[in-house]
Write a protein that holds these residues in place. Structure first.
Motif, PDB file in Angstrom:
ATOM      1  N   LEU A 267      51.791  35.717  36.605  1.00 47.24           N
ATOM      2  CA  LEU A 267      51.630  36.935  35.822  1.00 47.24           C
ATOM      3  C   LEU A 267      52.455  38.064  36.419  1.00 47.24           C
ATOM      4  CD1 LEU A 267      47.768  37.040  35.233  1.00 47.24           C
ATOM      5  CD2 LEU A 267      49.525  36.308  33.618  1.00 47.24           C
ATOM      6  N   VAL A 268      52.681  39.085  35.612  1.00 47.04           N
ATOM      7  CA  VAL A 268      53.342  40.277  36.116  1.00 47.04           C
ATOM      8  C   VAL A 268      52.405  40.948  37.112  1.00 47.04           C
ATOM      9  CG1 VAL A 268      54.298  42.521  35.473  1.00 47.04           C
ATOM     10  CG2 VAL A 268      54.605  40.557  33.968  1.00 47.04           C
ATOM     11  N   GLU A 269      52.975  41.478  38.169  1.00 47.46           N
ATOM     12  CA  GLU A 269      52.164  42.079  39.221  1.00 47.46           C
ATOM     13  C   GLU A 269      51.254  43.163  38.665  1.00 47.46           C
ATOM     14  OE1 GLU A 269      52.709  44.313  43.542  1.00 47.46           O
ATOM     15  OE2 GLU A 269      54.363  43.207  42.627  1.00 47.46           O
ATOM     16  N   GLY A 270      50.008  43.147  39.086  1.00 46.99           N
ATOM     17  CA  GLY A 270      49.051  44.128  38.606  1.00 46.99           C
ATOM     18  C   GLY A 270      47.867  44.262  39.535  1.00 46.99           C
ATOM     19  N   VAL A 271      46.835  44.953  39.052  1.00 48.45           N
ATOM     20  CA  VAL A 271      45.619  45.185  39.824  1.00 48.45           C
ATOM     21  C   VAL A 271      44.529  44.246  39.318  1.00 48.45           C
ATOM     22  CG1 VAL A 271      43.823  46.850  40.392  1.00 48.45           C
ATOM     23  CG2 VAL A 271      46.205  47.584  40.281  1.00 48.45           C
ATOM     24  N   PHE A 272      43.866  43.588  40.253  1.00 50.05           N
ATOM     25  CA  PHE A 272      42.768  42.698  39.926  1.00 50.05           C
ATOM     26  C   PHE A 272      41.476  43.244  40.521  1.00 50.05           C
ATOM     27  CE2 PHE A 272      46.502  40.044  39.731  1.00 50.05           C
ATOM     28  CZ  PHE A 272      46.273  39.168  38.682  1.00 50.05           C
ATOM     29  N   TYR A 273      40.394  43.080  39.764  1.00 54.06           N
ATOM     30  CA  TYR A 273      39.066  43.287  40.305  1.00 54.06           C
ATOM     31  C   TYR A 273      38.510  41.907  40.652  1.00 54.06           C
ATOM     32  CZ  TYR A 273      39.323  47.912  38.092  1.00 54.06           C
ATOM     33  OH  TYR A 273      39.693  49.173  37.709  1.00 54.06           O
ATOM     34  N   PRO A 274      37.512  41.814  41.550  1.00 49.72           N
ATOM     35  CA  PRO A 274      36.915  40.508  41.814  1.00 49.72           C
ATOM     36  C   PRO A 274      36.448  39.804  40.535  1.00 49.72           C
ATOM     37  CG  PRO A 274      36.203  42.067  43.477  1.00 49.72           C
ATOM     38  CD  PRO A 274      36.991  42.852  42.464  1.00 49.72           C
ATOM     39  N   ARG A 275      35.972  40.578  39.566  1.00 47.64           N
ATOM     40  CA  ARG A 275      35.507  40.001  38.305  1.00 47.64           C
ATOM     41  C   ARG A 275      36.648  39.388  37.514  1.00 47.64           C
ATOM     42  NH1 ARG A 275      35.533  42.293  33.396  1.00 47.64           N
ATOM     43  NH2 ARG A 275      35.976  44.330  34.306  1.00 47.64           N
ATOM     44  N   THR A 276      37.789  40.061  37.460  1.00 51.40           N
ATOM     45  CA  THR A 276      38.923  39.536  36.691  1.00 51.40           C
ATOM     46  C   THR A 276      39.664  38.448  37.465  1.00 51.40           C
ATOM     47  OG1 THR A 276      40.342  41.334  37.521  1.00 51.40           O
ATOM     48  CG2 THR A 276      39.213  41.691  35.427  1.00 51.40           C
ATOM     49  N   LEU A 277      39.585  38.506  38.793  1.00 54.89           N
ATOM     50  CA  LEU A 277      40.217  37.471  39.609  1.00 54.89           C
ATOM     51  C   LEU A 277      39.466  36.151  39.486  1.00 54.89           C
ATOM     52  CD1 LEU A 277      42.322  36.723  41.874  1.00 54.89           C
ATOM     53  CD2 LEU A 277      40.556  37.416  43.519  1.00 54.89           C
ATOM     54  N   TYR A 278      38.160  36.238  39.317  1.00 55.61           N
ATOM     55  CA  TYR A 278      37.307  35.054  39.370  1.00 55.61           C
ATOM     56  C   TYR A 278      37.689  33.995  38.327  1.00 55.61           C
ATOM     57  CZ  TYR A 278      33.111  32.163  39.253  1.00 55.61           C
ATOM     58  OH  TYR A 278      32.246  31.093  39.284  1.00 55.61           O
ATOM     59  N   LYS A 279      38.138  34.420  37.161  1.00 60.11           N
ATOM     60  CA  LYS A 279      38.414  33.436  36.100  1.00 60.11           C
ATOM     61  C   LYS A 279      39.635  32.568  36.405  1.00 60.11           C
ATOM     62  CE  LYS A 279      41.380  36.176  33.007  1.00 60.11           C
ATOM     63  NZ  LYS A 279      41.545  36.655  31.627  1.00 60.11           N
ATOM     64  N   PHE A 280      40.486  33.001  37.354  1.00 58.62           N
ATOM     65  CA  PHE A 280      41.672  32.208  37.715  1.00 58.62           C
ATOM     66  C   PHE A 280      41.296  31.240  38.838  1.00 58.62           C
ATOM     67  CE2 PHE A 280      43.320  36.179  35.946  1.00 58.62           C
ATOM     68  CZ  PHE A 280      44.141  35.676  34.948  1.00 58.62           C
ATOM     69  N   ASN A 281      40.374  30.353  38.513  1.00 67.11           N
ATOM     70  CA  ASN A 281      39.822  29.437  39.520  1.00 67.11           C
ATOM     71  C   ASN A 281      40.166  27.983  39.246  1.00 67.11           C
ATOM     72  OD1 ASN A 281      38.142  28.793  37.337  1.00 67.11           O
ATOM     73  ND2 ASN A 281      36.493  30.123  38.081  1.00 67.11           N
ATOM     74  N   GLY A 282      41.047  27.731  38.261  1.00 63.41           N
ATOM     75  CA  GLY A 282      41.401  26.361  37.932  1.00 63.41           C
ATOM     76  C   GLY A 282      40.478  25.728  36.922  1.00 63.41           C
ATOM     77  N   HIS A 283      39.346  26.377  36.652  1.00 61.89           N
ATOM     78  CA  HIS A 283      38.397  25.898  35.636  1.00 61.89           C
ATOM     79  C   HIS A 283      38.534  26.712  34.356  1.00 61.89           C
ATOM     80  CE1 HIS A 283      36.090  23.020  38.026  1.00 61.89           C
ATOM     81  NE2 HIS A 283      36.097  23.886  39.024  1.00 61.89           N
ATOM     82  N   ASP A 284      38.178  28.001  34.469  1.00 60.53           N
ATOM     83  CA  ASP A 284      38.241  28.888  33.304  1.00 60.53           C
ATOM     84  C   ASP A 284      39.679  29.142  32.881  1.00 60.53           C
ATOM     85  OD1 ASP A 284      35.391  29.235  33.392  1.00 60.53           O
ATOM     86  OD2 ASP A 284      35.699  30.603  35.072  1.00 60.53           O
ATOM     87  N   ASP A 285      40.566  29.123  33.805  1.00 59.50           N
ATOM     88  CA  ASP A 285      41.998  29.267  33.552  1.00 59.50           C
ATOM     89  C   ASP A 285      42.698  28.264  34.466  1.00 59.50           C
ATOM     90  OD1 ASP A 285      44.821  30.368  33.945  1.00 59.50           O
ATOM     91  OD2 ASP A 285      44.053  31.753  32.422  1.00 59.50           O
ATOM     92  N   GLU A 286      43.735  27.590  33.963  1.00 64.33           N
ATOM     93  CA  GLU A 286      44.399  26.575  34.782  1.00 64.33           C
ATOM     94  C   GLU A 286      45.131  27.157  35.977  1.00 64.33           C
ATOM     95  OE1 GLU A 286      48.448  26.259  32.012  1.00 64.33           O
ATOM     96  OE2 GLU A 286      47.369  24.460  32.641  1.00 64.33           O
ATOM     97  N   ARG A 287      45.431  28.451  35.908  1.00 61.55           N
ATOM     98  CA  ARG A 287      46.074  29.084  37.050  1.00 61.55           C
ATOM     99  C   ARG A 287      45.056  29.333  38.165  1.00 61.55           C
ATOM    100  NH1 ARG A 287      48.881  33.570  33.386  1.00 61.55           N
ATOM    101  NH2 ARG A 287      46.857  33.254  32.401  1.00 61.55           N
ATOM    102  N   ILE A 288      45.546  29.380  39.387  1.00 62.81           N
ATOM    103  CA  ILE A 288      44.684  29.562  40.555  1.00 62.81           C
ATOM    104  C   ILE A 288      45.208  30.740  41.370  1.00 62.81           C
ATOM    105  CG2 ILE A 288      43.800  28.521  42.671  1.00 62.81           C
ATOM    106  CD1 ILE A 288      44.245  25.781  41.321  1.00 62.81           C
ATOM    107  N   PHE A 289      44.430  31.804  41.424  1.00 57.85           N
ATOM    108  CA  PHE A 289      44.794  32.991  42.182  1.00 57.85           C
ATOM    109  C   PHE A 289      43.825  33.134  43.351  1.00 57.85           C
ATOM    110  CE2 PHE A 289      46.495  35.225  38.099  1.00 57.85           C
ATOM    111  CZ  PHE A 289      47.499  34.271  38.017  1.00 57.85           C
ATOM    112  N   ILE A 290      44.363  33.526  44.480  1.00 63.15           N
ATOM    113  CA  ILE A 290      43.558  33.719  45.685  1.00 63.15           C
ATOM    114  C   ILE A 290      43.945  35.055  46.321  1.00 63.15           C
ATOM    115  CG2 ILE A 290      43.094  32.854  48.019  1.00 63.15           C
ATOM    116  CD1 ILE A 290      43.548  30.041  46.966  1.00 63.15           C
ATOM    117  N   ALA A 291      42.948  35.800  46.787  1.00 56.93           N
ATOM    118  CA  ALA A 291      43.198  37.096  47.428  1.00 56.93           C
ATOM    119  C   ALA A 291      43.084  36.963  48.940  1.00 56.93           C
ATOM    120  CB  ALA A 291      42.210  38.136  46.919  1.00 56.93           C
TER     121      ALA A 291
END
Length: 206
Positions: A33-57
């Motif tokens: 994704l284009v660089e932006g600001v994430f909250y823990p709530r919005t980051l959580y969905k990028f866990n490989g389940h809800d979204d195929e992408r995987i983001f880690i902070a």
């Protein structure tokens, strides 16, 4: 191969922790994704389940680790890091679920880490910087990760600081005005003294 040895000498196809051998990262991940600001709530969905992408902070930085799905995806050994802040777990070399906070909890301030653990975390941060694209930052969400009362207090503190700054500016301006008035008054007195001396000299000549 040990955790430390893998961390420093493992090649790009290997898991740096040495805990999952023979699982190379997948190379067909979507564009980040284009660089932006994430909250823990919005980051959580990028866990490989809800979204195929995987983001880690890590330390407030968010990385797209989708290429490392074999490690961080649903079937990977570090899947509990996906969509979350992995800072404390990486610092303490622990992949236990207790090392990560839920999306509705305050962001981990990493208090209590030893110097050795902080060094390990910084090494991990350097590793992620080199291997995965940084796509944004992790910030606390007002009213969720920051209690509403604390948000109001922060706003009040900011207003007090602004008011104090304005008062200081007003005092400085008043001080400058007083100095200018004193200088002007002093100049007038000098002029009167000079005029008196001239009159005295003139009367003496007579």
């Amino acid at each position: 191969m040990s955790f430390v040895r893998n961390f420093f000498f493992g090649n790009k196809e290997e898991d740096p922790t040495g805990l999952s051998k023979g699982c190379p990262p997948e190379g067909n991940a979507p564009d980040p994704l284009v660089e932006g600001v994430f909250y823990p709530r919005t980051l959580y969905k990028f866990n490989g389940h809800d979204d195929e992408r995987i983001f880690i902070a890590i330390k407030g930085r968010v990385y797209d680790c989708t290429n490392g799905r074999s490690f961080y995806g649903p079937s990977g050994p570090y899947s509990n890091f996906a969509g979350k802040d992995a800072s404390r777990g990486l610092a303490m070399n622990s992949f236990d679920e207790s090392m990560v906070k839920d999306w509705d909890q305050p962001i981990d301030d990493l208090e209590g880490l030893t110097d050795k653990q902080e060094t390990a975390l910084n090494q991990w941060l350097d590793f992620f910087d080199k291997k995965y694209p940084c796509i944004g930052t992790l910030d606390p969400e007002p009213g969720v990760n920051i209690p509403e009362g604390e948000v109001e207090e922060d706003i009040d503190d900011d207003e007090e600081e602004e008011n104090a700054s304005d008062e200081d500016d007003d005092e400085n301006e008043e001080g400058e005005e007083d100095e200018e008035e004193e200088e002007a008054s002093g100049e007038e007195e000098d002029e009167h003294e000079a005029s008196g001396e001239e009159c005295y000299e003139a009367s003496g000549e007579d």
